[in-house]
Motif scaffolding. Structure first.
Motif, PDB file in Angstrom:
ATOM      1  N   ASP A   1       0.820  -1.216   0.000  1.00 50.77           N
ATOM      2  CA  ASP A   1       0.000   0.000   0.000  1.00 50.77           C
ATOM      3  C   ASP A   1       0.850   1.260   0.000  1.00 50.77           C
ATOM      4  N   GLU A   2       2.008   1.202   0.691  1.00 45.71           N
ATOM      5  CA  GLU A   2       2.860   2.391   0.774  1.00 45.71           C
ATOM      6  C   GLU A   2       3.407   2.766  -0.601  1.00 45.71           C
ATOM      7  N   LYS A   3       3.900   1.767  -1.350  1.00 48.04           N
ATOM      8  CA  LYS A   3       4.410   2.027  -2.696  1.00 48.04           C
ATOM      9  C   LYS A   3       3.280   2.460  -3.631  1.00 48.04           C
ATOM     10  N   THR A   4       2.111   1.848  -3.464  1.00 43.76           N
ATOM     11  CA  THR A   4       0.966   2.219  -4.297  1.00 43.76           C
ATOM     12  C   THR A   4       0.602   3.683  -4.085  1.00 43.76           C
ATOM     13  N   SER A   5       0.489   4.102  -2.822  1.00 42.56           N
ATOM     14  CA  SER A   5       0.144   5.491  -2.513  1.00 42.56           C
ATOM     15  C   SER A   5       1.192   6.452  -3.055  1.00 42.56           C
ATOM     16  N   SER A   6       2.464   6.085  -2.876  1.00 45.88           N
ATOM     17  CA  SER A   6       3.540   6.948  -3.350  1.00 45.88           C
ATOM     18  C   SER A   6       3.519   7.088  -4.871  1.00 45.88           C
ATOM     19  N   CYS A   7       3.319   5.956  -5.561  1.00 46.78           N
ATOM     20  CA  CYS A   7       3.272   5.978  -7.021  1.00 46.78           C
ATOM     21  C   CYS A   7       2.060   6.769  -7.512  1.00 46.78           C
ATOM     22  N   LEU A   8       0.926   6.561  -6.869  1.00 47.60           N
ATOM     23  CA  LEU A   8      -0.280   7.306  -7.240  1.00 47.60           C
ATOM     24  C   LEU A   8      -0.081   8.801  -7.003  1.00 47.60           C
ATOM     25  N   GLY A   9       0.636   9.144  -5.927  1.00 46.34           N
ATOM     26  CA  GLY A   9       0.928  10.546  -5.664  1.00 46.34           C
ATOM     27  C   GLY A   9       1.781  11.151  -6.765  1.00 46.34           C
ATOM     28  N   THR A  10       2.777  10.382  -7.243  1.00 42.10           N
ATOM     29  CA  THR A  10       3.623  10.851  -8.342  1.00 42.10           C
ATOM     30  C   THR A  10       2.808  11.045  -9.610  1.00 42.10           C
ATOM     31  N   ILE A  11       1.924  10.096  -9.893  1.00 44.86           N
ATOM     32  CA  ILE A  11       1.111  10.169 -11.109  1.00 44.86           C
ATOM     33  C   ILE A  11       0.106  11.314 -11.023  1.00 44.86           C
ATOM     34  N   GLU A  12      -0.525  11.483  -9.867  1.00 45.01           N
ATOM     35  CA  GLU A  12      -1.460  12.601  -9.707  1.00 45.01           C
ATOM     36  C   GLU A  12      -0.717  13.931  -9.759  1.00 45.01           C
ATOM     37  N   THR A  13       0.523  13.953  -9.253  1.00 49.65           N
ATOM     38  CA  THR A  13       1.339  15.161  -9.353  1.00 49.65           C
ATOM     39  C   THR A  13       1.675  15.458 -10.811  1.00 49.65           C
ATOM     40  N   SER A  14       1.965  14.408 -11.575  1.00 54.55           N
ATOM     41  CA  SER A  14       2.196  14.596 -13.011  1.00 54.55           C
ATOM     42  C   SER A  14       0.962  15.192 -13.674  1.00 54.55           C
ATOM     43  N   ASN A  15      -0.200  14.685 -13.273  1.00 54.62           N
ATOM     44  CA  ASN A  15      -1.473  15.205 -13.778  1.00 54.62           C
ATOM     45  C   ASN A  15      -1.607  16.694 -13.442  1.00 54.62           C
ATOM     46  N   THR A  16      -1.363  17.021 -12.178  1.00 51.69           N
ATOM     47  CA  THR A  16      -1.511  18.410 -11.748  1.00 51.69           C
ATOM     48  C   THR A  16      -0.388  19.297 -12.284  1.00 51.69           C
ATOM     49  N   PHE A  17       0.813  18.735 -12.434  1.00 47.42           N
ATOM     50  CA  PHE A  17       1.910  19.500 -13.039  1.00 47.42           C
ATOM     51  C   PHE A  17       1.557  19.846 -14.484  1.00 47.42           C
ATOM     52  N   GLY A  18       0.852  18.914 -15.145  1.00 42.50           N
ATOM     53  CA  GLY A  18       0.360  19.211 -16.484  1.00 42.50           C
ATOM     54  C   GLY A  18      -0.591  20.394 -16.474  1.00 42.50           C
ATOM     55  N   LYS A  19      -1.391  20.493 -15.413  1.00 39.98           N
ATOM     56  CA  LYS A  19      -2.305  21.643 -15.293  1.00 39.98           C
ATOM     57  C   LYS A  19      -1.538  22.944 -15.075  1.00 39.98           C
ATOM     58  N   VAL A  20      -0.387  22.864 -14.373  1.00 40.08           N
ATOM     59  CA  VAL A  20       0.437  24.057 -14.187  1.00 40.08           C
ATOM     60  C   VAL A  20       1.070  24.482 -15.515  1.00 40.08           C
ATOM     61  N   LEU A  21       1.608  23.505 -16.227  1.00 39.85           N
ATOM     62  CA  LEU A  21       2.240  23.802 -17.520  1.00 39.85           C
ATOM     63  C   LEU A  21       1.243  24.250 -18.577  1.00 39.85           C
ATOM     64  N   SER A  22       0.028  23.710 -18.493  1.00 37.05           N
ATOM     65  CA  SER A  22      -0.951  23.886 -19.568  1.00 37.05           C
ATOM     66  C   SER A  22      -1.221  25.337 -19.947  1.00 37.05           C
TER      67      SER A  22
END
Length: 400
Positions: free
Chosen positions: A122-143
């Motif tokens: 679960d710890e790795k899953t949460s961390s990976c999901l956080g990275t992916i959601e951050t990528s999603n939100t970073f895309g919103k910053v760049l957009s």
């Protein structure tokens, strides 16, 4: 994996800052330009559950790659129509629908893929999901920055850039994603429907609450971004790349909150519930003041940044609740319904705001705050914050 939500986010959010330019160049109304965002999202809403089922049956990668290709083709159609046609609006919408179909089979499948890869941690899953959601939100910053920069060069260039980014993601998926092979026998459609119905019957309260929160936060986010894009240009006289940078400020706070939250939650149900409650309170209060600060730029950015922080904390928490508490066989399907609920918010936000902000701006944002308070009650009652026989984690496990 993180490139996929990044590309899909760029494919939608990058167009928000240039909607006023489209309105002028294509000769359409504010409501029609909002359809450039909404058409993409509507196509995704209905096809994401189908993509989820197909990914459970045939494999994640087998669904992701054709979807990215569809997104690439959609960008080319919208771009060439804008470049070569005198009245391109219809073909822009066609291209956007194709991109929405591509989005349906790409970004939402990443959530169950993460669950497949880190199914026992679960710890790795949460961390990976956080990275992916951050990528999603970073895309919103760049957009907004990229969209404004591309449009300053050629107003239709954002459409072509989406195809280019999709090509990069296609190559990354081909060479670097090693999805685990599904050795299970494919589930028949009748069995699949029965299992899905059974999941919603047993766990529906907390699952539908997560869906509701997901739809709400994306509704508020895209309605606010549409409003900001319009007001920064027409009220505050900000244009081009400068407007893009200003529009990116609330999204930067969203990105930071998403990254930190993804690293901290680590599968802790109690912490997840507290984050959801606190974030909904701050979001509901902050969004109610957006209309009142609309003509004071610094106050407006401060208030919308609080909204961004709240949404940033909510998104990885919602992702983790769905991904970590549903069994692998149904994970693609349930997470796809969750993604559809988010796209409902994306689809509804811009057209609602285009209609309401003319005469009911303050009332609209106050209403959004009140709605957040109502949804907070659903979280308090239906999301369990401890490992009991009623918690999502326990309910997701078969009875003994």
């Amino acid at each position: 994996m993180a490139s996929i939500p990044l590309v899909m986010t760029l494919g939608n959010s990058m167009l928000i800052p240039v909607l006023p330019i489209f309105e002028e160049k294509v000769g359409v109304t504010s409501f029609q330009t909002s359809m450039i965002i909404t058409s993409y999202s509507i196509a995704s809403i209905f096809l994401i559950p189908i993509a989820g089922y197909l990914s459970d049956r045939y494999g994640r990668k087998m669904v992701i790659l054709p979807s990215l290709i569809m997104s690439l083709i959609g960008g080319l159609i919208a771009g060439f129509a804008s470049w070569k046609m005198n009245d391109p609006f219809t073909w822009i919408i066609v291209g956007r629908v194709l991109q929405g179909i591509g989005a349906a089979g790409a970004a939402p499948i990443i959530l169950p893929l993460v669950g497949d890869l880190y199914k026992d941690d679960d710890e790795k899953t949460s961390s990976c999901l956080g990275t992916i959601e951050t990528s999603n939100t970073f895309g919103k910053v760049l957009s907004p920055i990229l969209g404004a920069a591309f449009a300053a060069f050629l107003w239709f260039l954002p459409f072509f850039s989406i195809s280019f980014f999709s090509l990069i993601s296609i190559l990354l998926v081909i060479f670097f994603i090693k999805a685990p092979k599904n050795t299970d026998k494919p589930v028949e459609i009748k069995v699949f429907l029965h299992k899905t119905k059974d999941i919603f019957k047993k766990q529906g309260k907390w699952i539908f609450t997560v869906f509701l929160v997901g739809a709400y936060v994306m509704l508020v986010l895209f309605a606010t971004l549409f409003f900001l894009s319009d007001y920064l240009e027409k009220v505050h006289d900000l244009h081009g790349v400068l407007k893009g940078f200003v529009l990116a400020i609330p999204l930067l706070f969203l990105c930071i909150a998403s990254f930190i939250t993804g690293k901290k939650i680590k599968g802790d149900l109690k912490l997840m519930k507290w984050i959801m409650m606190f974030s909904l309170v701050t979001m509901s209060v902050a969004v109610a003041f957006v209309g009142f600060t609309s003509e004071q730029l610094y106050l407006l950015l401060a208030v919308t940044s609080f909204v961004g922080l709240s949404i940033g904390a909510l998104l990885p928490t919602l992702d983790a609740l769905i991904t970590e508490n549903i069994e692998k066989a149904e994970r693609g399907t349930i997470s796809s319904f969750y993604s559809s609920s988010r796209f409902i918010g994306v689809a509804a936000g811009p057209p609602l705001m285009s209609v309401l902000m003319k005469d009911l701006l303050n009332q609209t944002f106050i209403g959004a705050g009140i709605l957040g308070g109502v949804i907070l009650l659903a979280v308090i009652f239906f999301i369990k914050g401890k490992s009991s026989d009623k918690s999502p984690k326990a309910e997701a496990m078969p009875a003994h």
